[in-house]
Enzyme design. Structure first.
Site, mmCIF file in Angstrom:
data_model
loop_
_atom_site.group_PDB
_atom_site.id
_atom_site.type_symbol
_atom_site.label_atom_id
_atom_site.label_comp_id
_atom_site.label_asym_id
_atom_site.label_seq_id
_atom_site.Cartn_x
_atom_site.Cartn_y
_atom_site.Cartn_z
ATOM 1 N N ASP A 8 30.538 45.084 45.026
ATOM 2 C CA ASP A 8 31.576 45.415 44.052
ATOM 3 C C ASP A 8 31.080 46.539 43.163
ATOM 4 O OD1 ASP A 8 32.816 43.306 45.225
ATOM 5 O OD2 ASP A 8 33.018 42.090 43.419
ATOM 6 N N ASP A 129 45.314 38.369 46.855
ATOM 7 C CA ASP A 129 44.547 37.655 45.839
ATOM 8 C C ASP A 129 45.492 36.627 45.218
ATOM 9 O OD1 ASP A 129 42.496 39.514 46.335
ATOM 10 O OD2 ASP A 129 43.373 40.907 44.896
#
Length: 241
Positions: A8, A129
């Site tokens: 990330d 998500d």
């Protein structure tokens, strides 16, 4: 089942967030390319990259770090975060990205997403998500009223590479994945499903493999040294024997 170590990116660094909260960030390294090489040395066969700045701002923001990773490793990499137009898609694929994850834009502009999937068959993954089963957008800052499974089923006629399914409640919490939600998604659609969120132990990996998931994204547990990539890969293979 494939194991996708996560990198990330925020401000050019390797970080992890808890439940997608930008105020709950831990920095794990200043050199993303070096981190990518570490995971490959441990046995990674693919990498999952996230441009956290891009997810929030709507444009790819960590391009230098992304390019450095692609130059440093010779395995398939996918990227999500801030991919909202065709020019960005083309640029990233030309850079060497194996596939791209489209999330918010697919929720907001389904016609555009359909067109891109047809134009780049097998190169785009649908990133879903979910918070309490509902699709979230904009770096998880907003929650829609569309169920995650309904969203995935809307695109079943398209040449999508995979569905990357993240359970926000478990992401970065080191408390195990939402196996039942992941299995339900897998049973509801024909695409490969890659599970994300909460994968912490080899037992978690084995459970997801046994549930039929096609891949698992592994993040914080690797960075904190609680599980190695090689152990995760071995657990995924052993569960299918």
């Amino acid at each position: 089942m494939q194991i996708w170590p996560a990198i990330d990116l925020r401000g050019g660094k390797c970080v992890r967030l808890q439940q997608g909260d930008y105020n709950r960030e831990t920095v794990f390294g200043d050199d993303p390319a070096e981190m990518a090489q570490r995971w490959v040395e441990q046995g990674a066969e693919c990498l999952h990259l996230v441009d956290l700045d891009g997810a929030k701002d709507g444009q790819v923001s960590n391009r230098d770090a992304i390019a450095a990773i692609l130059k440093a490793v010779d395995i398939p990499c996918e990227l999500g975060g801030g991919i909202r137009d065709e020019e960005t898609i083309k640029t990233l694929l030309d850079l060497g990205m194996a596939r791209l994850v489209i999330g918010s834009k697919a929720v907001r502009e389904p016609e555009w997403f359909e067109e891109m999937c047809m134009r780049y068959p097998g190169k785009l993954a649908l990133g879903i998500d979910a918070r309490d089963g509902l699709a979230a957008t904009d770096g998880w800052l907003e929650t829609s009223n569309l169920s995650a499974i309904t969203l995935a089923q809307k695109y079943e006629h398209l040449p999508i590479a995979a569905v990357i399914y993240t359970d926000i409640a478990t992401d970065g919490m080191m408390a195990g994945p939402n196996v039942s939600a992941m299995a339900e998604m897998k049973a509801s659609i024909r695409f490969p499903v890659v599970a994300s969120g909460g994968v912490t132990t080899v037992e978690d990996v084995a459970q997801l493999a046994a549930a039929g998931l096609d891949g698992a994204i592994v993040g914080r547990t690797l960075y904190e040294g609680k599980m190695t990539v090689s152990a995760a890969v071995e657990a995924a293979r052993a569960a299918l024997l």
